[in-house]
Scaffold this active site. Structure first.
Site, PDB file in Angstrom:
ATOM      1  N   PHE A 110       3.005  -2.710  -4.289  1.00  0.00           N
ATOM      2  CA  PHE A 110       1.708  -2.085  -4.030  1.00  0.00           C
ATOM      3  C   PHE A 110       1.823  -0.726  -3.346  1.00  0.00           C
ATOM      4  CE2 PHE A 110       2.348  -3.858   0.159  1.00  0.00           C
ATOM      5  CZ  PHE A 110       1.551  -3.130   1.020  1.00  0.00           C
ATOM      6  N   LYS A 111       2.964  -0.486  -2.694  1.00  0.00           N
ATOM      7  CA  LYS A 111       3.145   0.786  -1.991  1.00  0.00           C
ATOM      8  C   LYS A 111       3.066   1.981  -2.944  1.00  0.00           C
ATOM      9  CE  LYS A 111       4.073  -1.803   1.607  1.00  0.00           C
ATOM     10  NZ  LYS A 111       5.200  -1.849   2.498  1.00  0.00           N
ATOM     11  N   ASP A 112       3.335   1.741  -4.237  1.00  0.00           N
ATOM     12  CA  ASP A 112       3.274   2.834  -5.217  1.00  0.00           C
ATOM     13  C   ASP A 112       1.890   3.476  -5.268  1.00  0.00           C
ATOM     14  OD1 ASP A 112       5.928   2.692  -6.162  1.00  0.00           O
ATOM     15  OD2 ASP A 112       5.425   1.068  -7.548  1.00  0.00           O
TER      16      ASP A 112
END
Length: 495
Positions: A110-112
């Site tokens: 999800f950090k993307d």
């Protein structure tokens, strides 16, 4: 004009661009704006719109000093062909709930969502009349996923460099290889002898070292900034996917405009769920935000007792990205929930630093608990949920998502309120754990485990993850916590 200041004082008055470039306030606080919620996002205009358009509306409200064309340029570059689904964060119906897939980006986590756009933001923050040769060095500690997502975003980005620290032996084989094989002339990766909290605390100390800052600026033309969710430019892009989830529910006619939705969020550092709070402040009808923890359940204890206590055993679990005892972003939530009481926040954070614990007033806790619920799962329950979700729904989840799935299944269900579980990573980032949970062969390498998982479930591992088996390891350095400053100085000298 919207300005930003520290959670611990109101003396700063920075633009959004200045706050993003600086990363963390001089007093150790996090940047906030008192304008949050003054402008709202039109939820009646969400259904059927592409992610990029929703992102523009949300980010325009949160970062108003970025021009329209600047913002559109950042969004177009961040949310393009590097995503495996054109919806960017697709919503899937799984059993009686919905799963928001946040792992369709280039590093399968999800950090993307934030770290594909943060370098684009950063490139547009150069001050007029400033040092033309100055480079921003992104300095970050990671519990597993932030590191690779930040490296992928900042690799060879003009005017930047990046140094990532991760806890040695406390990330998965895939996570470690994602970082240590990273290409790019401006990247540096180092393992740290300690856990994530040790590394994160040291990074915060480095940011607060004014003598170091002067040396880096004077000798190397380098200024430090952060890619952790302590940086407001990393936090605000995550607000978008809450609106995207709502838009997809509207499009499917699961809800009508104005209906409330619950979100269950696996979180250690509190950034992912804080973005949901920001979404609510911008007008999204959020009924509850449920904090899902693993065995390191410091947030669960805080939300049930009002006491935050990091003086407790640290557990290395099968959900390593949530193995955190100091949840940095909680400070921002406390600021807003206390109506901007900087004196209280300063006192609480001093208590945390000095005594390892703090206690919030009863009235504040009651206000927090009105919106935030909580639960946690031990490792047996996580494995059970991975198996259960597959057996019941033919849907494979990773161990972090499984924490949230377990908490969701324990909650009383309101049939009128859709519930969205945030899926934070691809199961292929943790193939050994997933295989063990599903009763599959988990004896070989992580890559052999990926192949077994693919064969058994009919799913496909992301090419970037499967290709790590033959990628060349570039970084094998290990540092003590005390030696991290030297690593930073050496990286700056090499630029």
């Amino acid at each position: 004009m919207t300005t930003f200041h520290s959670t611990r004082s109101t003396t700063d008055s920075l633009t959004a661009k200045q706050a993003i470039r600086k990363g963390i306030a001089d007093d150790g606080g996090l940047f906030v704006t008192d304008a949050l919620g003054q402008s709202k996002v039109d939820i009646a205009n969400l259904a059927g719109r592409p992610y990029q358009d929703i992102a523009f509306d949300v980010l325009h409200a949160l970062l108003p000093d970025f021009g329209d064309e600047e913002l559109k340029g950042c969004i177009a570059a961040a949310y393009g062909d590097q995503w495996s689904d054109e919806r960017i964060t697709p919503l899937e119906e799984v059993g009686d709930d919905y799963v928001l897939e946040l792992f369709r980006g280039p590093t399968s986590a999800f950090k993307d969502v934030a770290l594909q756009i943060l370098p684009r933001f950063m490139a547009r923050t150069t001050p007029e009349g400033g040092d033309a040769d100055e480079k921003i060095m992104i300095l970050t500690a990671t519990s597993g996923d932030t590191g690779k997502a930040a490296l992928a975003g900042f690799a060879d980005a003009p005017g930047t460099a990046i140094t990532v620290f991760y806890p040695q032996g406390k990330v998965s084989q895939v996570q470690e290889l994602q970082m240590t094989t990273q290409t790019g002339a401006n990247v540096n990766v180092c393992a740290v002898e300690g856990n994530f909290d040790d590394a994160q605390t040291a990074v915060k100390t480095i940011f607060a070292d004014h003598e170091l800052a002067e040396r880096l600026a004077g000798q190397h033309h380098v200024a430090l900034s952060s890619a952790n969710s302590i940086n407001v430019g990393r936090l605000v892009p995550q607000v978008v996917y809450y609106f995207s989830a709502y838009a997809q529910l509207l499009e499917r006619q699961v809800i009508n405009v104005g209906d409330e939705v619950e979100f269950v969020v696996p979180t250690g550092n509190f950034g992912d769920i804080l973005a949901g709070y920001y979404a609510k402040m911008l007008g999204l009808p959020v009924k509850h935000l449920i904090v899902a923890s693993d065995r390191n359940n410091v947030l669960f204890d805080f939300l049930t007792t009002g006491t935050y206590n990091r003086q407790r055993p640290f557990f290395q679990t099968i959900s390593p990205s949530m193995d955190i005892l100091v949840s940095s972003n909680l400070e921002r939530m406390l600021y807003y929930m206390s109506d901007g009481d900087t004196r209280l926040i300063t006192m609480l954070m001093n208590d945390l630093k000095q005594w390892g614990a703090y206690e919030v007033p009863e009235t504040l806790l009651a206000r927090i608990r009105h919106l935030f619920g909580c639960g946690w799962a031990d490792e047996d329950q996580v494995r059970q949920m991975i198996a259960d979700c597959w057996e019941r729904n033919r849907y494979v989840i990773d161990p972090h998502t499984a924490c949230a799935w377990y908490v969701a299944q324990q909650m009383p269900r309101d049939p009128l309120t859709p519930r969205v579980v945030l899926a934070t990573a691809s199961p292929y980032k943790f193939p050994r754990v997933v295989n063990e949970a599903l009763g599959l062969d988990a004896t070989g390498t992580d890559f052999a485990c990926m192949d077994v998982l693919a064969e058994a479930t009919g799913t496909v591992p992301p090419a970037a993850l499967r290709g790590l088996e033959t990628a060349q390891v570039r970084f094998d350095a290990v540092s003590s916590v005390a030696g991290m400053t030297d690593v930073v100085e050496s990286a700056a000298a090499a630029l």
